[in-house]
Design a protein around this motif. Structure first.
Motif, mmCIF file in Angstrom:
data_model
loop_
_atom_site.group_PDB
_atom_site.id
_atom_site.type_symbol
_atom_site.label_atom_id
_atom_site.label_comp_id
_atom_site.label_asym_id
_atom_site.label_seq_id
_atom_site.Cartn_x
_atom_site.Cartn_y
_atom_site.Cartn_z
ATOM 1 N N GLN A 30 -30.073 41.781 -59.177
ATOM 2 C CA GLN A 30 -29.758 42.727 -60.236
ATOM 3 C C GLN A 30 -30.541 42.912 -61.281
ATOM 4 O OE1 GLN A 30 -25.775 41.128 -60.958
ATOM 5 N NE2 GLN A 30 -24.917 41.435 -58.933
ATOM 6 N N ILE A 31 -31.438 41.986 -61.503
ATOM 7 C CA ILE A 31 -32.442 42.364 -62.704
ATOM 8 C C ILE A 31 -33.333 43.130 -62.175
ATOM 9 C CG2 ILE A 31 -34.133 41.150 -64.508
ATOM 10 C CD1 ILE A 31 -32.262 38.981 -64.124
ATOM 11 N N GLU A 32 -33.461 44.414 -62.733
ATOM 12 C CA GLU A 32 -34.247 45.335 -62.080
ATOM 13 C C GLU A 32 -35.754 44.996 -62.859
ATOM 14 O OE1 GLU A 32 -34.920 50.421 -61.339
ATOM 15 O OE2 GLU A 32 -33.059 49.498 -62.727
ATOM 16 N N ARG A 33 -36.913 45.127 -61.866
ATOM 17 C CA ARG A 33 -38.237 44.825 -62.390
ATOM 18 C C ARG A 33 -39.218 46.006 -62.541
ATOM 19 N NH1 ARG A 33 -37.916 39.571 -64.378
ATOM 20 N NH2 ARG A 33 -36.509 38.394 -62.907
ATOM 21 N N SER A 34 -40.014 45.931 -63.369
ATOM 22 C CA SER A 34 -41.171 46.859 -63.576
ATOM 23 C C SER A 34 -41.870 47.042 -62.240
ATOM 24 C CB SER A 34 -41.967 46.408 -64.791
ATOM 25 O OG SER A 34 -43.197 47.232 -64.773
ATOM 26 N N PRO A 44 -35.758 49.183 -70.541
ATOM 27 C CA PRO A 44 -34.802 50.010 -70.354
ATOM 28 C C PRO A 44 -34.808 51.798 -70.753
ATOM 29 C CG PRO A 44 -34.247 48.772 -72.037
ATOM 30 C CD PRO A 44 -35.566 48.339 -71.345
ATOM 31 N N ALA A 45 -35.765 51.779 -71.668
ATOM 32 C CA ALA A 45 -36.037 53.420 -72.037
ATOM 33 C C ALA A 45 -36.885 54.000 -70.791
ATOM 34 C CB ALA A 45 -36.927 53.403 -73.349
ATOM 35 N N LEU A 59 -45.370 45.055 -74.254
ATOM 36 C CA LEU A 59 -45.168 44.659 -75.562
ATOM 37 C C LEU A 59 -43.801 45.457 -76.009
ATOM 38 C CD1 LEU A 59 -48.699 45.187 -77.048
ATOM 39 C CD2 LEU A 59 -47.564 43.134 -76.208
ATOM 40 N N GLY A 60 -43.023 46.069 -75.227
ATOM 41 C CA GLY A 60 -41.793 46.704 -75.652
ATOM 42 C C GLY A 60 -41.852 47.760 -76.401
ATOM 43 N N THR A 63 -38.960 50.582 -75.989
ATOM 44 C CA THR A 63 -37.698 50.190 -76.312
ATOM 45 C C THR A 63 -37.543 50.087 -77.918
ATOM 46 O OG1 THR A 63 -37.650 48.414 -74.349
ATOM 47 C CG2 THR A 63 -36.294 47.782 -76.255
ATOM 48 N N THR A 64 -38.690 49.522 -78.528
ATOM 49 C CA THR A 64 -38.566 49.666 -79.920
ATOM 50 C C THR A 64 -38.494 51.250 -80.623
ATOM 51 O OG1 THR A 64 -40.197 47.946 -80.160
ATOM 52 C CG2 THR A 64 -39.546 49.052 -82.215
ATOM 53 N N ILE A 65 -39.256 51.868 -79.923
ATOM 54 C CA ILE A 65 -39.061 53.436 -80.599
ATOM 55 C C ILE A 65 -37.678 53.764 -80.569
ATOM 56 C CG2 ILE A 65 -39.956 55.786 -79.735
ATOM 57 C CD1 ILE A 65 -42.515 54.369 -79.385
ATOM 58 N N THR A 66 -37.021 53.565 -78.967
ATOM 59 C CA THR A 66 -35.626 54.227 -78.820
ATOM 60 C C THR A 66 -34.726 53.647 -79.549
ATOM 61 O OG1 THR A 66 -35.642 52.824 -77.034
ATOM 62 C CG2 THR A 66 -36.419 55.039 -76.571
#
Length: 207
Positions: A30-34, A44-45, A59-60, A63-66
């Motif tokens: 269920q954990i969607e991988r890159s 997620p973004a 480095l995410g 995610t940080t931007i959104t």
């Protein structure tokens, strides 16, 4: 009493609840991988709607931007602009030494090495470059800050490629995938050109 003690010990070592076979695997699945880095979770973004989105963001940043209320379209615009400039810069590192300089008077004392040439350009030429860049950026800003603007689409298509080769959404997406792939490769390549030229004085094997 002995029976009671035996029962207590049996219950003490009995499993509290057996996890159904395969449930742990289901949780993992269920954990969607890159797609780019399979051992990391998919950011997620990055939902795959943008051309070239393969979930690469170790480095995410996305995610940080959104989370801070930023817009990924602005980030994609910046990526495209840097990528397009890098593609031109890669050509600029090679062409002068292979084909020579422009046949105009002011290039006589200008080196074919781009890192040296930038300090040898006449003041008039630098002024023209500065004004041209300012005008181009002003026009671009008037486009990209409009509501609903699409990153990288500035209406610049003098050769008419879009009506000929990108006349369907599928063809346009395919072309955008190609552009962002080349843009990213060029950003890496021009960095290599810069450091090699700075260290060795040439970009082998062309110079």
């Amino acid at each position: 009493m002995l029976a009671s003690l035996t029962t207590s010990l049996t219950l003490g070592f009995a499993p509290m609840g057996r996890v159904p076979a395969g449930s742990a695997a289901n949780v993992v699945m269920q954990i969607e991988r890159s797609a780019a880095i399979p051992f990391l979770k998919k950011p997620p973004a990055l939902d795959g709607t943008m051309a070239g989105d393969k979930g690469f963001d170790p480095l995410g940043f996305s995610t940080t931007i959104t989370e801070l209320g930023g817009d990924l379209n602005y980030v994609r615009e910046a990526e495209l602009m840097h990528g397009r400039q890098s593609m031109l810069a890669c050509v600029g590192f090679v062409v002068p030494s292979v084909f020579g300089k422009l046949n105009v008077p002011w290039t006589a004392d200008v080196s074919t090495d781009p890192l040296t040439a930038q300090y040898q350009l006449p003041g008039v030429v630098l002024a023209q470059l500065g004004v041209s860049i300012a005008i181009a950026e002003a026009i671009r800003a008037s486009i990209i800050y409009k509501e609903g603007s699409v990153p990288g689409e500035h209406g610049f298509d003098p050769a008419g490629f879009i009506p000929k080769y990108c006349n369907t959404p599928e063809k346009m997406m395919k072309m955008k995938e190609k552009e962002i792939t080349h843009a990213r490769a060029a950003m890496i390549a021009v960095t290599g050109c810069f450091f090699q030229d700075a260290v060795t004085g040439s970009v082998w094997p062309f110079f």
